[in-house]
Design a protein around this motif. Structure first.
Motif, PDB file in Angstrom:
ATOM      1  N   ASP A 184       0.909  -1.096  -0.069  1.00 44.40           N
ATOM      2  CA  ASP A 184       0.127   0.039  -0.158  1.00 44.40           C
ATOM      3  C   ASP A 184       0.722   1.254   0.106  1.00 44.40           C
ATOM      4  O   ASP A 184       0.490   2.253  -0.606  1.00 44.40           O
ATOM      5  CB  ASP A 184      -0.987  -0.070   1.079  1.00 44.40           C
ATOM      6  CG  ASP A 184      -2.047  -0.993   1.051  1.00 44.40           C
ATOM      7  OD1 ASP A 184      -2.240  -1.418  -0.057  1.00 44.40           O
ATOM      8  OD2 ASP A 184      -2.800  -1.102   2.077  1.00 44.40           O
ATOM      9  N   VAL A 185       2.056   0.975   0.716  1.00 45.12           N
ATOM     10  CA  VAL A 185       2.850   2.478   0.663  1.00 45.12           C
ATOM     11  C   VAL A 185       3.578   2.660  -0.626  1.00 45.12           C
ATOM     12  O   VAL A 185       3.412   3.734  -1.000  1.00 45.12           O
ATOM     13  CB  VAL A 185       4.062   2.097   1.786  1.00 45.12           C
ATOM     14  CG1 VAL A 185       5.267   3.054   1.864  1.00 45.12           C
ATOM     15  CG2 VAL A 185       3.485   1.919   3.051  1.00 45.12           C
ATOM     16  N   ILE A 186       3.777   1.717  -1.155  1.00 44.47           N
ATOM     17  CA  ILE A 186       4.445   1.821  -2.677  1.00 44.47           C
ATOM     18  C   ILE A 186       3.461   2.367  -3.623  1.00 44.47           C
ATOM     19  O   ILE A 186       3.368   3.329  -4.524  1.00 44.47           O
ATOM     20  CB  ILE A 186       5.109   0.628  -3.247  1.00 44.47           C
ATOM     21  CG1 ILE A 186       6.048  -0.045  -2.350  1.00 44.47           C
ATOM     22  CG2 ILE A 186       5.508   0.823  -4.649  1.00 44.47           C
ATOM     23  CD1 ILE A 186       7.353   1.091  -2.171  1.00 44.47           C
ATOM     24  N   GLU A 187       2.259   1.955  -3.386  1.00 38.99           N
ATOM     25  CA  GLU A 187       0.874   2.232  -4.580  1.00 38.99           C
ATOM     26  C   GLU A 187       0.677   3.672  -4.136  1.00 38.99           C
ATOM     27  O   GLU A 187       0.502   4.477  -4.715  1.00 38.99           O
ATOM     28  CB  GLU A 187      -0.415   1.421  -4.268  1.00 38.99           C
ATOM     29  CG  GLU A 187      -1.163   1.639  -5.041  1.00 38.99           C
ATOM     30  CD  GLU A 187      -2.626   0.655  -4.959  1.00 38.99           C
ATOM     31  OE1 GLU A 187      -3.539   0.975  -5.538  1.00 38.99           O
ATOM     32  OE2 GLU A 187      -2.358  -0.357  -4.265  1.00 38.99           O
ATOM     33  N   TYR A 188       0.601   4.040  -2.896  1.00 38.63           N
ATOM     34  CA  TYR A 188       0.121   5.491  -2.578  1.00 38.63           C
ATOM     35  C   TYR A 188       1.175   6.315  -2.930  1.00 38.63           C
ATOM     36  O   TYR A 188       0.688   7.342  -3.824  1.00 38.63           O
ATOM     37  CB  TYR A 188       0.240   5.714  -1.140  1.00 38.63           C
ATOM     38  CG  TYR A 188      -0.223   6.982  -0.588  1.00 38.63           C
ATOM     39  CD1 TYR A 188      -1.320   7.228  -0.500  1.00 38.63           C
ATOM     40  CD2 TYR A 188       0.749   8.082  -0.395  1.00 38.63           C
ATOM     41  CE1 TYR A 188      -1.835   8.640   0.156  1.00 38.63           C
ATOM     42  CE2 TYR A 188       0.413   9.430  -0.108  1.00 38.63           C
ATOM     43  CZ  TYR A 188      -0.930   9.885   0.210  1.00 38.63           C
ATOM     44  OH  TYR A 188      -1.406  10.937   0.249  1.00 38.63           O
ATOM     45  N   LEU A 189       2.404   6.206  -2.904  1.00 39.20           N
ATOM     46  CA  LEU A 189       3.739   7.065  -3.492  1.00 39.20           C
ATOM     47  C   LEU A 189       3.513   7.037  -4.804  1.00 39.20           C
ATOM     48  O   LEU A 189       4.024   8.179  -5.518  1.00 39.20           O
ATOM     49  CB  LEU A 189       4.845   6.612  -2.788  1.00 39.20           C
ATOM     50  CG  LEU A 189       5.059   6.568  -1.435  1.00 39.20           C
ATOM     51  CD1 LEU A 189       6.619   5.954  -0.982  1.00 39.20           C
ATOM     52  CD2 LEU A 189       5.220   8.163  -0.827  1.00 39.20           C
ATOM     53  N   SER A 190       3.217   5.826  -5.495  1.00 44.22           N
ATOM     54  CA  SER A 190       2.956   6.240  -6.962  1.00 44.22           C
ATOM     55  C   SER A 190       2.146   7.115  -7.525  1.00 44.22           C
ATOM     56  O   SER A 190       2.232   7.356  -8.713  1.00 44.22           O
ATOM     57  CB  SER A 190       2.857   4.634  -7.546  1.00 44.22           C
ATOM     58  OG  SER A 190       1.635   4.328  -7.362  1.00 44.22           O
ATOM     59  N   PHE A 194       8.028  14.939   1.172  1.00 40.05           N
ATOM     60  CA  PHE A 194       7.461  14.842   2.429  1.00 40.05           C
ATOM     61  C   PHE A 194       6.646  13.354   2.738  1.00 40.05           C
ATOM     62  O   PHE A 194       6.945  13.106   3.842  1.00 40.05           O
ATOM     63  CB  PHE A 194       6.240  16.074   2.270  1.00 40.05           C
ATOM     64  CG  PHE A 194       5.412  16.192   3.538  1.00 40.05           C
ATOM     65  CD1 PHE A 194       5.981  16.733   4.692  1.00 40.05           C
ATOM     66  CD2 PHE A 194       4.054  15.404   3.771  1.00 40.05           C
ATOM     67  CE1 PHE A 194       4.969  16.876   5.699  1.00 40.05           C
ATOM     68  CE2 PHE A 194       3.457  15.605   4.774  1.00 40.05           C
ATOM     69  CZ  PHE A 194       3.785  16.136   5.801  1.00 40.05           C
ATOM     70  N   CYS A 195       6.045  13.046   1.775  1.00 38.74           N
ATOM     71  CA  CYS A 195       5.461  11.596   2.003  1.00 38.74           C
ATOM     72  C   CYS A 195       6.542  10.459   2.267  1.00 38.74           C
ATOM     73  O   CYS A 195       6.312   9.579   2.873  1.00 38.74           O
ATOM     74  CB  CYS A 195       4.420  11.305   0.824  1.00 38.74           C
ATOM     75  SG  CYS A 195       2.910  12.439   1.089  1.00 38.74           S
ATOM     76  N   ALA A 196       7.556  10.512   1.377  1.00 35.55           N
ATOM     77  CA  ALA A 196       8.325   9.467   1.139  1.00 35.55           C
ATOM     78  C   ALA A 196       9.504   9.302   2.404  1.00 35.55           C
ATOM     79  O   ALA A 196       9.602   8.118   2.542  1.00 35.55           O
ATOM     80  CB  ALA A 196       9.138   9.571  -0.111  1.00 35.55           C
ATOM     81  N   ILE A 197       9.771  10.490   2.579  1.00 39.19           N
ATOM     82  CA  ILE A 197      11.202  10.383   3.914  1.00 39.19           C
ATOM     83  C   ILE A 197      10.698   9.565   4.797  1.00 39.19           C
ATOM     84  O   ILE A 197      11.314   8.863   5.242  1.00 39.19           O
ATOM     85  CB  ILE A 197      11.472  11.851   3.964  1.00 39.19           C
ATOM     86  CG1 ILE A 197      12.350  12.530   2.847  1.00 39.19           C
ATOM     87  CG2 ILE A 197      12.584  11.707   5.157  1.00 39.19           C
ATOM     88  CD1 ILE A 197      12.734  13.958   2.938  1.00 39.19           C
ATOM     89  N   PRO A 198       9.601   9.992   5.501  1.00 44.74           N
ATOM     90  CA  PRO A 198       8.976   9.244   6.674  1.00 44.74           C
ATOM     91  C   PRO A 198       9.224   7.705   6.431  1.00 44.74           C
ATOM     92  O   PRO A 198       9.571   6.837   7.487  1.00 44.74           O
ATOM     93  CB  PRO A 198       7.876   9.647   7.098  1.00 44.74           C
ATOM     94  CG  PRO A 198       7.790  10.991   6.597  1.00 44.74           C
ATOM     95  CD  PRO A 198       8.513  10.937   5.318  1.00 44.74           C
ATOM     96  N   GLN A 199       8.629   7.260   5.005  1.00 47.23           N
ATOM     97  CA  GLN A 199       8.297   5.917   5.002  1.00 47.23           C
ATOM     98  C   GLN A 199       9.924   5.003   4.780  1.00 47.23           C
ATOM     99  O   GLN A 199       9.934   4.050   5.211  1.00 47.23           O
ATOM    100  CB  GLN A 199       7.652   5.711   3.571  1.00 47.23           C
ATOM    101  CG  GLN A 199       6.223   6.157   3.673  1.00 47.23           C
ATOM    102  CD  GLN A 199       5.209   5.742   4.746  1.00 47.23           C
ATOM    103  OE1 GLN A 199       5.457   4.313   5.046  1.00 47.23           O
ATOM    104  NE2 GLN A 199       4.371   6.535   5.253  1.00 47.23           N
ATOM    105  N   ASP A 229      11.482   5.679  -8.474  1.00 46.75           N
ATOM    106  CA  ASP A 229      12.440   4.535  -8.530  1.00 46.75           C
ATOM    107  C   ASP A 229      13.486   4.485  -7.340  1.00 46.75           C
ATOM    108  O   ASP A 229      14.003   3.334  -6.964  1.00 46.75           O
ATOM    109  CB  ASP A 229      13.194   5.060  -9.959  1.00 46.75           C
ATOM    110  CG  ASP A 229      12.493   4.367 -11.006  1.00 46.75           C
ATOM    111  OD1 ASP A 229      11.358   3.515 -10.683  1.00 46.75           O
ATOM    112  OD2 ASP A 229      12.827   4.605 -12.200  1.00 46.75           O
ATOM    113  N   ASN A 230      13.803   5.774  -6.728  1.00 45.81           N
ATOM    114  CA  ASN A 230      14.869   5.679  -5.763  1.00 45.81           C
ATOM    115  C   ASN A 230      14.126   5.327  -4.602  1.00 45.81           C
ATOM    116  O   ASN A 230      14.779   4.335  -3.588  1.00 45.81           O
ATOM    117  CB  ASN A 230      15.349   6.879  -5.313  1.00 45.81           C
ATOM    118  CG  ASN A 230      16.184   7.686  -6.195  1.00 45.81           C
ATOM    119  OD1 ASN A 230      16.893   6.561  -6.880  1.00 45.81           O
ATOM    120  ND2 ASN A 230      16.813   8.879  -6.070  1.00 45.81           N
ATOM    121  N   ILE A 231      12.815   5.422  -4.351  1.00 45.57           N
ATOM    122  CA  ILE A 231      12.130   4.782  -2.925  1.00 45.57           C
ATOM    123  C   ILE A 231      12.097   3.372  -3.219  1.00 45.57           C
ATOM    124  O   ILE A 231      12.302   2.561  -2.060  1.00 45.57           O
ATOM    125  CB  ILE A 231      10.844   5.434  -2.922  1.00 45.57           C
ATOM    126  CG1 ILE A 231      10.828   6.777  -2.726  1.00 45.57           C
ATOM    127  CG2 ILE A 231       9.997   4.763  -1.777  1.00 45.57           C
ATOM    128  CD1 ILE A 231      11.821   7.432  -1.447  1.00 45.57           C
TER     129      ILE A 231
END
Length: 409
Positions: A273-279, A289-294, A333-335
């Motif tokens: 779900d995390v990857i799908e949301y970030l996409s 802002f969203c990616a760094i905490p994850q 891609d980096n995430i």
């Protein structure tokens, strides 16, 4: 030990250098943001209460920056009341359940926090947050007030109740973190920077919050039990211990480790779900802002998995590692590469004698496969970069020493 960490992880030293170069001191930041008066004080409080979130919030698009700063401070105030074990139960519940009204009360402040409450000053000067909150667009105010009301009500419920079942655990994490994901997603969409679907697909937003909260709850078990509370669901820990104190006892270490790994496995289940949301996030500053905490969360879970130190102390990823993650969290891609790398770390730690071996193996295998099939260039292989950097570091060091000695000084 800190020096040794830098020597063994020179790419983190490089990341720290660039972080310092990119980020101005707090006073310079607020000048750069061209804020003054109460809003400047709000950014001061942002720096005081969360150095990590402060940096990414201040880099947000101006359409969101002030609103999310105030959203964070309001929820930090609410969380400070919930965490304060010196406030009597009835009074605490009243404050939590009425906080969505308090944020409209000019001049309100709270001076009764316990002596050890680190964010007490925020509540003492909370009138500045209220003043600036009421300047926000009505649509932002409505979203923030709605989330504050629902979160406060949920927190109040768990001042009376314990986290017993897995349903309780997911509900509690929803109240304290999933709702934050809801609110942020709605603000992203309301600002016009993100598509309306981001603010509508709240199941994914909830998972973003749950992954962060479950990671923190898993890591903080020793500190929480010592403070007289436990957010690990009884449905998990009671299988391995008769009490929370026994759970972290050295005499019960084998069973404590089983419970720890089960908690880690539960958190890892949110990764798809995390990857799908970030996409779904398009605006660059919102993405970071969203990616760094994850990325911090996956690094922390990788550190915690099958690690007995978690039961004895509050373990944290290295500062250099955190700065390296911040620097790398620039695109999807980096995430994916970051997640893939830490999934490999968990895979390496997941020995057959682990209680959760099969469950974690399935979660990790599926997540790695999903990432590899969508990642440009195939699965990442970059562990060698660290070793090459170490070799380069020592070659440079010995060259310098040789030249120093040869010069006759």
């Amino acid at each position: 030990m800190a020096f040794l960490d830098w020597v063994l992880h020179p790419t983190e030293l490089w990341a720290a250098f660039w972080y310092v170069m990119r980020h101005a001191p707090p006073d310079e930041k607020t000048v750069k943001l061209q804020v003054s008066g109460d809003m400047k004080r709000c950014y001061d409080f942002l720096e005081m209460t969360s150095r990590s979130f402060a940096a990414v919030i201040q880099e947000l698009n101006p359409k969101l920056r002030d609103g999310i700063c105030l959203f964070y401070l309001i929820l930090r105030g609410l969380d400070t009341i919930e965490d304060d074990m010196t406030i009597p139960g009835a009074k605490k519940r009243d404050l939590l359940e009425s906080f969505h009204k308090i944020i409209y009360q000019d001049g309100w402040s709270f001076k009764e926090s316990g002596p050890d409450e680190k964010d007490a000053l925020l509540l003492v000067e909370f009138e500045v947050v209220i003043s600036e909150f009421k300047r926000l667009p009505d649509e932002f105010q409505e979203i923030i007030a709605d989330i504050t009301k629902r979160m406060g009500s949920g927190m109040a419920k768990y001042t009376r109740s314990r986290v017993e079942s897995m349903e309780d655990y997911n509900e509690y994490c929803h109240f304290v973190a999933g709702l934050v994901g809801h609110g942020l997603s709605r603000l992203f969409s309301e600002s016009g920077l993100e598509d309306k679907s981001v603010g509508e697909n709240l199941e994914l937003a909830n998972s973003m919050g749950l992954f962060l909260q479950k990671t923190n709850i898993t890591r903080d078990i020793n500190e929480d039990v010592i403070d007289g509370r436990c957010f690990w669901p009884k449905a998990i820990w009671s299988k391995y211990a008769g009490s929370e104190e026994t759970l972290i006892s050295k005499s019960n270490r084998e069973n404590g480790m089983k419970a720890l790994n089960e908690m880690c496995a539960n958190a890892l289940s949110h990764i798809p779900d995390v990857i799908e949301y970030l996409s779904s996030i398009r605006e660059p500053s919102v993405f970071r802002f969203c990616a760094i905490p994850q990325t911090m969360a996956i690094a922390t879970i990788a550190l915690c998995y099958n690690n007995s130190r978690v039961l004895d102390d509050n373990v944290k990823i290295r500062k250099g590692e955190a700065l390296k993650l911040i620097a790398a969290s620039t695109d999807l891609d980096n995430i994916k590469r970051i997640f893939y790398r830490y999934l490999e770390t968990i895979e390496d730690k997941n020995s057959p004698d682990c209680w959760t071996f099969e469950e974690v193996r399935k979660i990790v295998d599926k997540a790695k496969k999903d990432i590899a099939t969508t990642l440009k260039g195939g699965p990442p292989v970059d562990f060698t970069k660290e070793y090459l950097a170490i070799i380069l570091f020592f070659v440079t060091l010995f060259t310098f020493i040789y030249q120093y000695n040869a010069s006759g000084f």
